[in-house]
Design a protein around this motif. Sequence first.
Motif, mmCIF file in Angstrom:
data_model
loop_
_atom_site.group_PDB
_atom_site.id
_atom_site.type_symbol
_atom_site.label_atom_id
_atom_site.label_comp_id
_atom_site.label_asym_id
_atom_site.label_seq_id
_atom_site.Cartn_x
_atom_site.Cartn_y
_atom_site.Cartn_z
ATOM 1 N N UNK A 186 7.330 14.530 9.700
ATOM 2 C CA UNK A 186 8.447 13.589 9.846
ATOM 3 C C UNK A 186 9.686 14.050 9.084
ATOM 4 N N UNK A 187 10.838 13.595 9.563
ATOM 5 C CA UNK A 187 12.103 13.876 8.890
ATOM 6 C C UNK A 187 12.332 12.916 7.733
ATOM 7 N N UNK A 188 11.855 11.665 7.880
ATOM 8 C CA UNK A 188 11.963 10.666 6.820
ATOM 9 C C UNK A 188 10.900 9.593 7.056
ATOM 10 N N UNK A 189 10.899 8.546 6.241
ATOM 11 C CA UNK A 189 9.867 7.501 6.315
ATOM 12 C C UNK A 189 9.977 6.657 7.582
#
Length: 80
Positions: free
Chosen positions: A9-12
């Motif tokens: 993933x790039x972020x949460x």
Amino acid sequence: MRQGWEYLPNDWNDVTRLKVPNLTAKERLYIEEMLPSDDLAAVHSGLPFRFEGDDDESLCVLEEYARHYRRYPSYFQVVL
């Protein structure tokens, strides 16, 4: 793809949703005999069952399963 893994993933908030079918042990073994395959449409047409009522949706479920079947958990009742 970052760092060679498509699910990183790039972020949460970047979530990958998985839609894999509930299979019996017999169904799972039957399908996994034919995987990996480059022609999932041929695998799908050879199945004696469908995952969804619509053939196109059923093929999409098989494609998702084929991407994740090695990480797909197996739960079996064991009597000791």
